[in-house]
Design a protein around this motif. Structure first.
Motif, PDB file in Angstrom:
ATOM      1  N   VAL A  79       0.827  -1.210   0.000  1.00  0.00           N
ATOM      2  CA  VAL A  79       0.000   0.000   0.000  1.00  0.00           C
ATOM      3  C   VAL A  79       0.862   1.261   0.000  1.00  0.00           C
ATOM      4  O   VAL A  79       0.555   2.242  -0.693  1.00  0.00           O
ATOM      5  CB  VAL A  79      -0.963   0.007   1.211  1.00  0.00           C
ATOM      6  CG1 VAL A  79      -1.735   1.321   1.286  1.00  0.00           C
ATOM      7  CG2 VAL A  79      -1.944  -1.164   1.104  1.00  0.00           C
ATOM      8  N   LYS A  80       1.951   1.243   0.745  1.00  0.00           N
ATOM      9  CA  LYS A  80       2.850   2.398   0.791  1.00  0.00           C
ATOM     10  C   LYS A  80       3.432   2.674  -0.592  1.00  0.00           C
ATOM     11  O   LYS A  80       3.532   3.832  -1.022  1.00  0.00           O
ATOM     12  CB  LYS A  80       3.970   2.159   1.795  1.00  0.00           C
ATOM     13  CG  LYS A  80       4.904   3.344   1.960  1.00  0.00           C
ATOM     14  CD  LYS A  80       5.980   3.085   3.017  1.00  0.00           C
ATOM     15  CE  LYS A  80       6.898   4.291   3.153  1.00  0.00           C
ATOM     16  NZ  LYS A  80       7.971   4.043   4.165  1.00  0.00           N
ATOM     17  N   ASP A  81       3.795   1.615  -1.305  1.00  0.00           N
ATOM     18  CA  ASP A  81       4.346   1.778  -2.652  1.00  0.00           C
ATOM     19  C   ASP A  81       3.290   2.317  -3.613  1.00  0.00           C
ATOM     20  O   ASP A  81       3.587   3.139  -4.494  1.00  0.00           O
ATOM     21  CB  ASP A  81       4.876   0.445  -3.170  1.00  0.00           C
ATOM     22  CG  ASP A  81       6.154   0.004  -2.456  1.00  0.00           C
ATOM     23  OD1 ASP A  81       6.663   0.772  -1.627  1.00  0.00           O
ATOM     24  OD2 ASP A  81       6.628  -1.114  -2.743  1.00  0.00           O
ATOM     25  N   LEU A  82       2.077   1.865  -3.459  1.00  0.00           N
ATOM     26  CA  LEU A  82       0.993   2.350  -4.322  1.00  0.00           C
ATOM     27  C   LEU A  82       0.795   3.853  -4.144  1.00  0.00           C
ATOM     28  O   LEU A  82       0.587   4.585  -5.130  1.00  0.00           O
ATOM     29  CB  LEU A  82      -0.311   1.616  -3.996  1.00  0.00           C
ATOM     30  CG  LEU A  82      -0.333   0.094  -4.171  1.00  0.00           C
ATOM     31  CD1 LEU A  82      -1.697  -0.463  -3.773  1.00  0.00           C
ATOM     32  CD2 LEU A  82      -0.006  -0.295  -5.600  1.00  0.00           C
ATOM     33  N   LEU A  83       0.876   4.316  -2.905  1.00  0.00           N
ATOM     34  CA  LEU A  83       0.719   5.745  -2.635  1.00  0.00           C
ATOM     35  C   LEU A  83       1.892   6.539  -3.213  1.00  0.00           C
ATOM     36  O   LEU A  83       1.698   7.601  -3.820  1.00  0.00           O
ATOM     37  CB  LEU A  83       0.610   5.975  -1.124  1.00  0.00           C
ATOM     38  CG  LEU A  83      -0.687   5.473  -0.477  1.00  0.00           C
ATOM     39  CD1 LEU A  83      -0.572   5.522   1.041  1.00  0.00           C
ATOM     40  CD2 LEU A  83      -1.895   6.284  -0.952  1.00  0.00           C
TER      41      LEU A  83
END
Length: 316
Positions: A79-83
């Motif tokens: 999720v952090k990478d997606l953001l």
């Protein structure tokens, strides 16, 4: 627009989920060229069946620890990478969404292929049913939109998880372009020689597991002279099938070629006399579509989604 995808099956699966993932990405990238398609792959894979377009980008864990703990990365840390990658829509192509994505402003889509583990739990281990139930239940409630690959799957999602019908859209699957091509007699003969195929044969394609009912076909041809060609990923169920084959002296009539590419498989389809698909239950049944594009007759089971996939086919 930046659109992210759970690409695990793209690079690590050669059967239905992998084919669905690759075909979906291929079609979207060709038809909607202005978007960026970010393919989130947890680790390097050996499957190279997707030709990457200029608008496709493979994304892997950025931090060293998540490269080692790639399963956890895919489940949550992604999720952090997606953001960071400014992903606006994330599509879980195979029944899952990462934990916590519903707390972001990223819109989410999840494809649910089937709920066979709830319809036929005896075909799975107790632990598998528990794990699948938790993952699927979380995904369908967290998603902004759910894609079901058939009306049958949509009904199951609504009934089992109490999801509102309007949240679920049915989007039928296609199949690989190789099945829509015509091949020369010479090309087909090379494939026939390569895999030591008989002159005439019945065909069955799909993972060799109990639900697919291969043993039923073998029993049906026992007292005939027909040859059967079986293409699919092998499981322990194959031992049961082979035991019957050996006991009844059918070793020379049931063939298990190891097919490695879609073009060869497409020609194996086109050379078959009849395609037989007696599965107990499926989410959709891509092999039926592949057979119909190959212009060969299809015999399938009655019920489930088979009429959706095949239309007016012969039912057994």
């Amino acid at each position: 627009m930046n659109i992210g995808y759970d690409a695990k099956r793209v690079f690590h699966n050669t059967t239905g989920l992998g084919n669905y993932s690759r075909d979906t990405l291929r079609i979207l990238a060709d038809q909607f060229i202005d978007h960026k398609y970010l393919l989130y792959n947890p680790r390097l894979g050996s499957i190279n069946r997707l030709e990457l377009k200029s608008n496709m980008f493979v994304c892997m864990p950025k931090i060293k620890i998540w490269k080692k703990l790639n399963s956890l990365w895919r489940q949550k840390a992604i999720v952090k990478d997606l953001l960071e990658d400014n992903v606006q829509i994330y599509h879980g192509l195979s029944n899952e969404l990462p934990i916590g994505i519903e707390k972001t402003n990223i819109k989410t889509v999840v494809t649910i292929h089937d709920l066979i583990f709830l319809r036929y739990p005896k075909l799975y281990s107790y632990l598998e049913v528990k794990i699948y139930l938790k993952k699927f239940n979380r995904a369908v409630h967290a998603a902004d939109k759910i894609i079901a690959i058939s009306e049958q799957t949509k009904k199951d999602i609504v009934n089992f998880f109490k999801i509102k019908e309007e949240k679920v859209e049915v989007v039928y699957q296609g199949c690989h372009a190789a099945f829509k091509e015509s091949y020369s007699t010479e090309e087909k003969q090379k494939v026939k020689d390569k895999y030591f195929l008989p002159h005439k044969y019945l065909l069955n394609v799909g993972t060799i597991q109990e639900r697919k009912n291969l043993l039923t076909i073998v029993k049906a041809i026992k007292n005939t002279s027909d040859h059967l060609v079986v293409v699919g990923k092998k499981t322990k169920y194959l031992d049961k099938v082979k035991k019957y084959i050996i006991t009844n002296g059918m070793e020379q009539r049931v063939h298990f070629p190891q097919v490695v590419n879609m073009t060869d498989l497409a020609m194996i389809y086109q050379m078959a006399n009849i395609f037989i698909y007696p599965s107990v239950f499926e989410g959709f049944g891509i092999p039926i579509i592949e057979a119909l594009f190959s212009k060969i007759p299809v015999v399938s089971s009655k019920g489930s989604c088979f009429k959706e996939a095949g239309g007016q086919i012969v039912f057994i």
